[in-house]
Write an enzyme that holds these catalytic residues in place. Structure first.
Site, PDB file in Angstrom:
ATOM      1  N   HIS A 168       0.309  -1.258   0.174  1.00 12.48           N
ATOM      2  CA  HIS A 168      -0.597  -0.086  -0.159  1.00 12.48           C
ATOM      3  C   HIS A 168       0.860   0.896   0.006  1.00 12.48           C
ATOM      4  CE1 HIS A 168      -3.925  -2.019   1.050  1.00 12.48           C
ATOM      5  NE2 HIS A 168      -3.517  -1.820   0.695  1.00 12.48           N
ATOM      6  N   ASP A 207       0.548   3.846   1.374  1.00 12.48           N
ATOM      7  CA  ASP A 207       1.758   4.985   2.451  1.00 12.48           C
ATOM      8  C   ASP A 207       2.013   3.838   3.413  1.00 12.48           C
ATOM      9  OD1 ASP A 207      -1.419   2.860   2.389  1.00 12.48           O
ATOM     10  OD2 ASP A 207      -2.142   3.571   5.213  1.00 12.48           O
ATOM     11  N   HIS A 208       2.706   2.925   2.598  1.00 12.58           N
ATOM     12  CA  HIS A 208       3.272   2.368   3.743  1.00 12.58           C
ATOM     13  C   HIS A 208       4.938   2.431   3.215  1.00 12.58           C
ATOM     14  CE1 HIS A 208       1.263   0.494   6.919  1.00 12.58           C
ATOM     15  NE2 HIS A 208       0.198   1.134   5.544  1.00 12.58           N
ATOM     16  N   ASP A 253      -0.247  -2.850   8.972  1.00 14.02           N
ATOM     17  CA  ASP A 253      -1.137  -3.579   8.857  1.00 14.02           C
ATOM     18  C   ASP A 253      -2.300  -4.681   9.263  1.00 14.02           C
ATOM     19  OD1 ASP A 253      -0.770  -0.960   7.890  1.00 14.02           O
ATOM     20  OD2 ASP A 253      -2.388  -0.240   5.912  1.00 14.02           O
ATOM     21  N   HIS A 257      -0.071   2.067  12.327  1.00 14.50           N
ATOM     22  CA  HIS A 257      -1.943   3.096  12.573  1.00 14.50           C
ATOM     23  C   HIS A 257      -1.115   3.289  13.762  1.00 14.50           C
ATOM     24  CE1 HIS A 257      -2.058   3.838   8.012  1.00 14.50           C
ATOM     25  NE2 HIS A 257      -2.419   2.675   7.852  1.00 14.50           N
TER      26      HIS A 257
HETATM   27 ZN    ZN Z   1      -2.385  -0.904   3.888  1.00  9.48          ZN
END
Ligand code: ZN
Length: 271
Positions: free
Chosen positions: A56, A58-59, A130, A169
């Site tokens: 993803h 955002d990683h 996540d 997160h």
């Molecule tokens: Zn993710």
């Protein structure tokens, strides 16, 4: 071994994992490059690796810029994420070990949130991206409740209870609000929620958790709780109350929790 959390974007965590012996460091899930570069500079370490827990953006969003500045970086990710992680150099299999300076790291395949999700175990720490959050887990974008159950409770859950859990997160407070709603008589949840509210009010970070705390507070690992089982049965009368079916029902309850009532909406839509 040192672990330095690096808050990124709105609520993501990257982590700098430092081998004190050699001064080498790896960064877990660089969402963006500038805060990572600042942390590397401040710690006075040599960045040699990127450890991506999954593909993803955002990683992995900082991979390209970090590679441009440090062309020799190793970029680790699961074998099945090849082509989805910018600059990936090493395609890992479940259980594969590798080194960062003098540190030994082990990749654990954790499908559920995505097909190629991995956690990285190093010493007394595990980086779960996540897959496992404090009091939560990622949404099942590419996997099944069976997969997430195995990833949380069997694979990550096989690590010693004092293991520190560094997650992807800062969702801890909202996750604990949900945990308290589905298991209202859980004193460990109430105590942690009180602690976390005070910590967040003063701008503190809730990472890391420990596996011990997750077995006690994470509703996706609480399949033995009579209260949680009753709640699941009420919400989903056909549920056979197997650990996997309970996880599936709790995940659906979490997906709908707080929809239309503020911050939880954006949380449940994003993760
Ligand atoms: Zn993710």
């Amino acid at each position: 071994m040192k672990v330095i959390p690096i808050p990124c974007l709105k609520d993501n965590y990257a982590y700098l994992l430092v081998d004190d012996e050699t001064g080498e460091a790896g960064v877990v899930d660089p969402s963006e490059a500038p805060p990572v570069e600042a942390a590397v500079k401040q710690a006075g370490v040599r960045l040699t690796a990127i450890l991506n827990t999954h593909h993803h953006w955002d990683h992995t969003g900082g991979n390209k810029a970090l590679l441009a500045a440090h062309p020799k970086l190793k970029v680790y990710g699961h074998a099945s994420d090849r082509g989805r992680i910018d600059g990936q150099t090493d395609a890992l299999q479940h259980g594969q070990e590798f080194t960062l300076g003098a540190l030994r790291l082990r990749a654990m395949h954790n499908p559920g949130h995505t097909a190629g999700a991995v956690s990285y175990a190093a010493g007394d720490a595990v980086f779960t991206g996540d897959t496992m959050f404090a009091a939560g887990c990622g949404r099942l974008f590419e996997g099944t409740p069976e997969m997430m159950f195995a990833s949380l409770c069997k694979v990550i859950g096989s690590l010693p209870r004092p293991t520190r859990v560094f997650f992807g997160h800062e969702y801890t407070e909202n996750n604990l609000r949900f945990a308290a709603a589905v298991e209202p008589d859980n004193a460990a949840v109430q105590a942690k929620l009180t602690r976390v509210r005070a910590l967040r009010a003063s701008g503190g970070l809730t990472t890391p958790s420990t596996l011990e705390e997750e077995w006690a507070t994470n509703p996706f690992m609480r399949f033995d709780s009579p209260t949680l089982r009753k709640q699941v049965q009420a919400a989903d009368p056909g549920n056979d109350l197997s650990p996997v079916a309970i996880l599936g029902a709790v995940r659906r309850m979490k997906d709908n929790f707080g929809v239309g009532s503020g911050p939880l909406t954006s949380v449940s839509l994003r993760v």
